[in-house]
Design a protein around this motif. Structure first.
Motif, short mmCIF file in Angstrom:
data_model
loop_
_atom_site.label_atom_id
_atom_site.label_comp_id
_atom_site.label_asym_id
_atom_site.label_seq_id
_atom_site.Cartn_x
_atom_site.Cartn_y
_atom_site.Cartn_z
N ALA A 103 0.81 -1.00 -0.14
CA ALA A 103 -0.10 0.15 -0.04
C ALA A 103 0.89 1.33 0.12
O ALA A 103 0.77 2.09 -0.69
CB ALA A 103 -1.01 0.19 1.16
N THR A 104 1.87 1.16 0.88
CA THR A 104 2.90 2.36 0.99
C THR A 104 3.59 2.68 -0.23
O THR A 104 3.87 4.09 -0.66
CB THR A 104 3.82 2.15 2.14
OG1 THR A 104 3.37 1.55 3.09
CG2 THR A 104 4.37 3.38 2.69
N ILE A 105 4.14 1.67 -0.93
CA ILE A 105 4.75 2.03 -2.32
C ILE A 105 3.95 2.30 -3.27
O ILE A 105 4.53 3.16 -4.22
CB ILE A 105 5.68 0.76 -2.80
CG1 ILE A 105 5.09 -0.23 -3.05
CG2 ILE A 105 7.00 0.54 -1.55
CD1 ILE A 105 5.88 -1.37 -3.72
N PHE A 106 2.74 2.25 -3.21
CA PHE A 106 1.91 2.74 -4.27
C PHE A 106 1.13 4.02 -3.90
O PHE A 106 0.13 4.59 -4.40
CB PHE A 106 0.76 1.53 -4.79
CG PHE A 106 1.28 0.63 -5.52
CD1 PHE A 106 1.35 0.97 -6.97
CD2 PHE A 106 1.83 -0.57 -5.15
CE1 PHE A 106 1.65 -0.20 -8.05
CE2 PHE A 106 2.28 -1.51 -6.03
CZ PHE A 106 2.23 -1.30 -7.48
N GLY A 107 1.71 4.38 -2.78
CA GLY A 107 1.03 5.90 -2.27
C GLY A 107 -0.19 5.88 -1.73
O GLY A 107 -1.07 6.85 -1.87
N THR A 108 -0.66 4.62 -1.27
CA THR A 108 -2.26 4.54 -0.53
C THR A 108 -2.00 3.86 0.80
O THR A 108 -0.97 3.81 1.36
CB THR A 108 -3.01 3.86 -1.63
OG1 THR A 108 -4.17 3.99 -0.80
CG2 THR A 108 -2.56 2.41 -1.79
N THR A 109 -3.02 3.71 1.42
CA THR A 109 -3.15 3.04 2.62
C THR A 109 -4.17 1.84 2.56
O THR A 109 -5.01 1.73 1.87
CB THR A 109 -3.51 3.97 3.72
OG1 THR A 109 -4.85 4.46 3.31
CG2 THR A 109 -2.54 5.09 4.13
N ILE A 110 -4.08 1.00 3.61
CA ILE A 110 -4.92 -0.27 3.45
C ILE A 110 -6.33 0.46 3.67
O ILE A 110 -7.31 -0.04 3.25
CB ILE A 110 -4.71 -1.14 4.91
CG1 ILE A 110 -3.19 -1.84 4.34
CG2 ILE A 110 -5.76 -2.31 4.61
CD1 ILE A 110 -2.83 -2.85 5.58
N GLU A 111 -6.32 1.34 4.54
CA GLU A 111 -7.75 1.79 5.03
C GLU A 111 -8.49 2.16 3.71
O GLU A 111 -9.78 2.33 3.36
CB GLU A 111 -7.91 3.14 6.08
CG GLU A 111 -7.40 2.54 7.35
CD GLU A 111 -5.93 2.02 7.46
OE1 GLU A 111 -5.11 2.78 6.82
OE2 GLU A 111 -5.59 1.26 8.14
N GLU A 112 -7.95 3.18 2.78
CA GLU A 112 -8.29 3.88 1.69
C GLU A 112 -8.97 3.19 0.46
O GLU A 112 -10.07 3.11 0.29
CB GLU A 112 -7.24 4.64 0.97
CG GLU A 112 -7.37 5.91 0.17
CD GLU A 112 -6.33 6.61 -0.17
OE1 GLU A 112 -6.07 6.80 -1.24
OE2 GLU A 112 -5.49 6.99 0.58
#
Lengths: 308, 368
Positions: A103-112
């Motif tokens: 999630a982080t390396i794609f610039g997002t979060t699990i929650e999103e």
């Protein structure tokens, strides 16, 4: 631009002496579940790697989401989800850490994007503090799929996702793909299993770097123009051998415990076949006419273009 | 930036969860310092010495008697001429020769200071140093005893000469050498292995098909090892100081800055190796053979470069550890500053820049 999620035009690729892909043309519609079906060495992985911008084609063009796989590779890498054939999560990280990392390396979060992965991830969430290396094959595959989906890709590439996974998990997995498709994600999946081809919207049957046929599984089966016989006897190997030596045989292939047989004339009768088999010294003979499966069609295509 | 941070955190997880890499990271440096330290400072007993006595009088005999009964020395040969000394050292018959000048007792009685020459084979610098200090201690002791019994101050002079290695290179030399070896090992081997592992396990494929830029992957890989290598450099220095009393005479800041330069160089070497190696085994093998051995053998750490054949000396000149060892040694032992070390520093900087450029060029944004 086009309405295609994936558009491949005249792609060629060879590695040193071997030709991996010969003049591939293919397009995948938006929201389509498309299967690349073929045995090992058919060129499925090479094609997926070209589309994910990991490998450069020798000639031809390909577009994913309208982006050129050579020139706009950076755009592609932001928008696609990819699950390579080799299981490639971090075994020493936990389930949650793996998912978090991707999630982080794609610039997002699990929650999103939780809503998208929830149906899959919730099945393994109770193991979220377990190391990925300690998961079963089916759970690893679910985690890998969750990781490939966590950034909400528009196109999903899955390279032999069900290889080495048990039968129950395979069925579940295809169920998940159907769900994802219904959310508008285009999916290109490769598989060596012919039975899985029937679960795709359309498939490309590949062999030795060439596409032999592209169609819906239903249409491929309907196009099978021969009468197909299923033959059983006490000795599978001998049945196959004797049929292959018969001048009336068009093709004979082993399918599990039986032989699928096509004669070179449609006028042949079951008693004629039985007679021949009895002459060959076979016993307990069972003969029945059956409907062709994708695998039969694949075999038939291979018989017609013996590329190797 | 968040993506980069996530990557670095992941890297630390890898390091701290793998007991093997932890052992290499922290076990090896400590073990090496202690091993080398103790091997080099071993006690001496029954060392072979030769004696050349030009006077053969009562005093010289007494001193010889005292020396041989000390338990440190064993008489291996008695010689008659100075010209025999070289042969004695070369054949390895003795490690040390004591020479008494002619008319020893007479000069002593006249109130002059006769001298004993102590010549040591300093090709093994540490042993030579110890032998010489033991022998001179015995002579000093004799001086003191005589002064008490005769009441006259007596001056027997011990003149020391070191053969083959007059500067006694080798004493304390293990700390700079070990620093070079450890930083090379940790930085180059660990990074190359960790990148090769990503390739081998197929993780690199996913990393490439992600918005992470290659430079983020590279720096994300290098940063944790940079940090850990730096910690290692500091711990080697402190161990050397605490356990063996190896001093840092020069500027610590300069020493640490030079260490960072060398770590960067080793890291880019590791990066270069990983661009060639497809598996962890290959990466390990190249690092071991291509980096470890030359670092130990061709850097002047164990074998003095001056003693090598010419063609091997040229190879030594392109070994980065050679310059690093010179720098560390000079800062630690001679206490010199950048004004003397700029040529070596410049060479290391040049090598580092070259390696970084080559390694980043070779890092593929695609598979094969």
């Amino acid at each position: 631009m086009s309405n295609f999620s994936i558009d491949i035009q005249n792609i060629n690729k060879s590695y040193e002496k071997t030709t991996a892909l010969k003049n591939i043309n293919l397009s995948v519609n938006k929201g389509e579940l498309f299967g690349l079906v073929g045995p090992d060495g058919a060129g499925k992985t090479s094609l997926i790697r070209i589309l994910t911008s990991l490998v450069l084609p020798d000639s031809g063009q390909a577009f994913v989401d309208g982006f050129d796989v050579v020139k706009d590779y950076k755009k592609i890498r932001q928008n696609v989800g990819y699950m390579p054939g080799k299981f490639s999560l971090y075994m020493d990280l936990t389930v949650l850490e793996n998912l978090n990392f991707f999630a982080t390396i794609f610039g997002t979060t699990i929650e999103e994007n939780y809503e998208l992965v929830k149906p899959i991830y919730s099945q393994i969430e109770s193991f979220k503090h377990r190391k990925a290396g300690a998961l079963s094959g089916g759970m690893k595959q679910k985690l890998a799929l969750s990781c490939a989906l966590i950034h909400k890709p528009t196109v999903l590439f899955l390279d032999e996702p069900t290889t080495g996974v048990d039968a129950v998990s395979r069925v579940e997995f295809w169920g998940m793909l159907k769900d994802l498709k219904s959310k508008g994600i285009s999916i290109l999946v490769s598989t060596p299993y012919m039975d899985e081809a029937e679960l795709c919207d359309r498939v490309a049957l590949m062999q030795s770097g060439e596409i032999m046929q592209i169609n819906s599984p239903q249409q491929i089966v309907n196009d099978f123009s021969h009468t197909l016989w299923q033959l059983k006897s006490d000795n599978l190997y001998k049945t196959l051998q004797s049929l292959r030596n018969w001048d009336k045989t068009h093709s004979a292939h082993a399918f599990g415990q039986s032989v699928h047989f096509v004669a070179n004339s449609s006028k042949i009768t079951s008693s004629e076949i039985k007679e021949y088999m009895e002459e060959a010294g076979l016993e307990n003979i069972e003969i029945s006419g059956i409907k062709a499966s994708i695998e039969d069609c694949f075999m038939e295509l291979m018989t017609n273009n013996p590329t190797n | 930036m968040k993506a980069f941070k996530g990557f670095v955190i992941k890297e630390f997880y890898h390091i701290f969860r793998d007991s093997r890499s932890l052992l290499i990271l922290f076990g090896i440096p400590i073990a090496q310092v202690i091993l080398f330290g103790y091997i080099i400072t071993t006690e001496i007993s029954d060392a072979n010495i030769a004696i050349l006595d030009h006077s053969k009088d009562a005093v010289t005999r007494e001193i010889i008697q005292k020396t041989l009964s000390s338990g440190f020395f064993k008489l291996a040969a008695t010689i008659e001429r100075e010209s025999e000394i070289d042969a004695i050292f070369r054949k390895g018959i003795a490690k040390e020769v004591l020479i008494f000048e002619p008319d020893f007792e007479e000069k002593l009685n006249k109130g002059e200071s006769p001298s004993i020459q102590i010549i040591a084979d300093a090709s093994d610098a540490n042993t030579a140093n110890l032998l010489v200090s033991y022998a001179s201690a015995i002579i000093q002791n004799y001086n003191r005893e005589q002064m008490q019994s005769r009441g006259v101050p007596m001056q027997i002079e011990a003149r020391i000469r070191m053969y083959y290695n007059p500067e006694l290179k080798g004493v304390y030399f293990f700390v700079p050498g070990i620093m070079a070896v450890i930083l090379m090992l940790i930085s180059a081997m660990m990074t190359s292995v960790s990148i090769a592992r990503e390739k081998e396990m197929g993780n690199m494929e996913i990393l490439l098909v992600s918005p992470l830029k290659p430079i983020q992957i590279i720096i994300g890989k290098l940063m944790p090892y940079f940090l850990l290598s730096f910690i290692n450099a500091v711990s080697v220095l402190s161990l050397g100081y605490i356990v063996f009393g190896v001093p840092v005479n020069g500027s610590i800041v300069l020493l640490l800055a030079e260490s960072m330069l060398f770590i960067t160089l080793a890291l880019s070497l590791g990066l270069l190796i990983s661009s060639i190696a497809e598996s962890q085994q290959v990466a390990m093998f190249i690092s071991m053979l291509g980096l470890m051995l030359p670092t130990i053998l061709l850097s002047g750490f164990i074998y003095p470069i001056e003693n090598m054949p010419m063609w091997l000396q040229y190879i030594c000149h392109i070994m980065p550890p050679k310059y690093f060892i010179i720098i560390v040694k000079d800062i630690m032992l001679k206490g010199v500053g950048l004004e003397y070390l700029w040529p070596e520093t410049l060479i290391l900087t040049g090598m580092t820049l070259f390696l970084i450029v080559v390694a980043s060029k070779k890092f593929k944004t695609r598979l094969a």
